[in-house]
Motif scaffolding. Structure first.
Motif, mmCIF file in Angstrom:
data_model
loop_
_atom_site.group_PDB
_atom_site.id
_atom_site.type_symbol
_atom_site.label_atom_id
_atom_site.label_comp_id
_atom_site.label_asym_id
_atom_site.label_seq_id
_atom_site.Cartn_x
_atom_site.Cartn_y
_atom_site.Cartn_z
ATOM 1 N N SER A 127 0.811 -1.214 0.000
ATOM 2 C CA SER A 127 0.000 0.000 0.000
ATOM 3 C C SER A 127 0.851 1.274 0.000
ATOM 4 O O SER A 127 0.315 2.366 -0.156
ATOM 5 C CB SER A 127 -0.961 0.002 1.192
ATOM 6 O OG SER A 127 -0.242 0.107 2.406
ATOM 7 N N SER A 128 2.172 1.142 0.146
ATOM 8 C CA SER A 128 3.049 2.310 0.242
ATOM 9 C C SER A 128 3.289 2.999 -1.097
ATOM 10 O O SER A 128 3.654 4.168 -1.132
ATOM 11 C CB SER A 128 4.405 1.898 0.826
ATOM 12 O OG SER A 128 5.173 1.179 -0.132
ATOM 13 N N LEU A 135 12.919 -3.458 -1.649
ATOM 14 C CA LEU A 135 12.304 -2.168 -1.932
ATOM 15 C C LEU A 135 13.285 -1.319 -2.730
ATOM 16 O O LEU A 135 14.502 -1.445 -2.565
ATOM 17 C CB LEU A 135 11.975 -1.439 -0.626
ATOM 18 C CG LEU A 135 11.168 -2.222 0.405
ATOM 19 C CD1 LEU A 135 11.166 -1.494 1.727
ATOM 20 C CD2 LEU A 135 9.765 -2.431 -0.091
ATOM 21 N N GLU A 136 12.750 -0.409 -3.560
ATOM 22 C CA GLU A 136 13.601 0.495 -4.329
ATOM 23 C C GLU A 136 12.973 1.875 -4.311
ATOM 24 O O GLU A 136 11.809 2.037 -4.689
ATOM 25 C CB GLU A 136 13.739 -0.005 -5.767
ATOM 26 C CG GLU A 136 14.673 0.845 -6.598
ATOM 27 C CD GLU A 136 14.957 0.203 -7.945
ATOM 28 O OE1 GLU A 136 15.671 -0.823 -7.962
ATOM 29 O OE2 GLU A 136 14.451 0.722 -8.952
ATOM 30 N N GLY A 137 13.733 2.845 -3.831
ATOM 31 C CA GLY A 137 13.220 4.207 -3.782
ATOM 32 C C GLY A 137 14.125 5.104 -2.970
ATOM 33 O O GLY A 137 15.222 4.705 -2.568
ATOM 34 N N PRO A 138 13.660 6.334 -2.694
ATOM 35 C CA PRO A 138 14.447 7.269 -1.907
ATOM 36 C C PRO A 138 14.640 6.771 -0.463
ATOM 37 O O PRO A 138 13.709 6.244 0.154
ATOM 38 C CB PRO A 138 13.618 8.552 -1.913
ATOM 39 C CG PRO A 138 12.690 8.415 -3.079
ATOM 40 C CD PRO A 138 12.428 6.938 -3.209
ATOM 41 N N TYR A 139 15.841 6.958 0.047
ATOM 42 C CA TYR A 139 16.208 6.470 1.379
ATOM 43 C C TYR A 139 15.188 6.887 2.439
ATOM 44 O O TYR A 139 14.714 6.050 3.204
ATOM 45 C CB TYR A 139 17.603 6.979 1.754
ATOM 46 C CG TYR A 139 18.046 6.573 3.131
ATOM 47 C CD1 TYR A 139 18.659 5.345 3.346
ATOM 48 C CD2 TYR A 139 17.842 7.410 4.220
ATOM 49 C CE1 TYR A 139 19.058 4.960 4.613
ATOM 50 C CE2 TYR A 139 18.234 7.034 5.495
ATOM 51 C CZ TYR A 139 18.845 5.815 5.685
ATOM 52 O OH TYR A 139 19.227 5.432 6.938
ATOM 53 N N GLU A 151 11.065 5.485 6.412
ATOM 54 C CA GLU A 151 9.768 5.738 7.058
ATOM 55 C C GLU A 151 8.919 4.467 7.033
ATOM 56 O O GLU A 151 8.263 4.138 8.028
ATOM 57 C CB GLU A 151 9.026 6.870 6.349
ATOM 58 C CG GLU A 151 9.564 8.246 6.636
ATOM 59 C CD GLU A 151 8.827 9.324 5.857
ATOM 60 O OE1 GLU A 151 7.638 9.134 5.521
ATOM 61 O OE2 GLU A 151 9.456 10.357 5.563
ATOM 62 N N LEU A 152 8.914 3.782 5.905
ATOM 63 C CA LEU A 152 8.169 2.531 5.782
ATOM 64 C C LEU A 152 8.752 1.464 6.699
ATOM 65 O O LEU A 152 8.008 0.728 7.364
ATOM 66 C CB LEU A 152 8.157 2.054 4.334
ATOM 67 C CG LEU A 152 7.455 0.732 4.050
ATOM 68 C CD1 LEU A 152 5.997 0.757 4.502
ATOM 69 C CD2 LEU A 152 7.562 0.398 2.571
ATOM 70 N N VAL A 153 10.069 1.358 6.771
ATOM 71 C CA VAL A 153 10.711 0.395 7.669
ATOM 72 C C VAL A 153 10.282 0.662 9.104
ATOM 73 O O VAL A 153 9.996 -0.272 9.864
ATOM 74 C CB VAL A 153 12.252 0.432 7.519
ATOM 75 C CG1 VAL A 153 12.938 -0.320 8.649
ATOM 76 C CG2 VAL A 153 12.661 -0.127 6.163
ATOM 77 N N ASN A 154 10.195 1.912 9.493
ATOM 78 C CA ASN A 154 9.744 2.257 10.849
ATOM 79 C C ASN A 154 8.311 1.784 11.084
ATOM 80 O O ASN A 154 8.002 1.223 12.151
ATOM 81 C CB ASN A 154 9.857 3.762 11.079
ATOM 82 C CG ASN A 154 9.569 4.135 12.507
ATOM 83 O OD1 ASN A 154 10.187 3.614 13.436
ATOM 84 N ND2 ASN A 154 8.616 5.030 12.704
#
Length: 97
Positions: free
Chosen positions: A32-33, A46-50, A55-58
């Motif tokens: 959903s991210s 995952l691939e994207g801006p750090y 934030e998603l990892v949190n």
């Protein structure tokens, strides 16, 4: 902001039947991210801006801790100074043509 690759594995310390629903909920957060990702049997990449990925990892960490009394989360990050890390740059050569 440069792109990174991040592999994440969520391992609830429970029996498998109780752990899989927690893993599924974490994968639903990823899906959903809107962050490009690949789910594999051992981890999700995952691939994207750090900052967006972290934030998603949190959120994944908070969700796993809410649902399981103990969890191990393994994370691997590939980044390059001044360059994007693109997963297909590493994998395209292995695709059947």
């Amino acid at each position: 902001m440069k792109q990174i690759n991040l592999g994440i594995q969520v391992v609830p310390i429970l029996n498998a039947d109780d752990g899989y629903p927690i893993i599924d909920e974490c994968i639903e957060l990823i899906q959903s991210s809107g962050i490009p990702h690949t789910v594999t049997p051992f981890e999700t990449v995952l691939e994207g801006p750090y900052s967006e990925i972290m934030e998603l990892v949190n959120r994944i960490h908070e969700t796993a801790n809410r649902l399981s009394p103990e969890t191990v989360i393994n994370i691997r990050i590939h980044s390059k100074r001044g360059e994007d890390v693109i997963g297909t740059d590493k994998t395209d050569k292995f695709q059947i043509k």
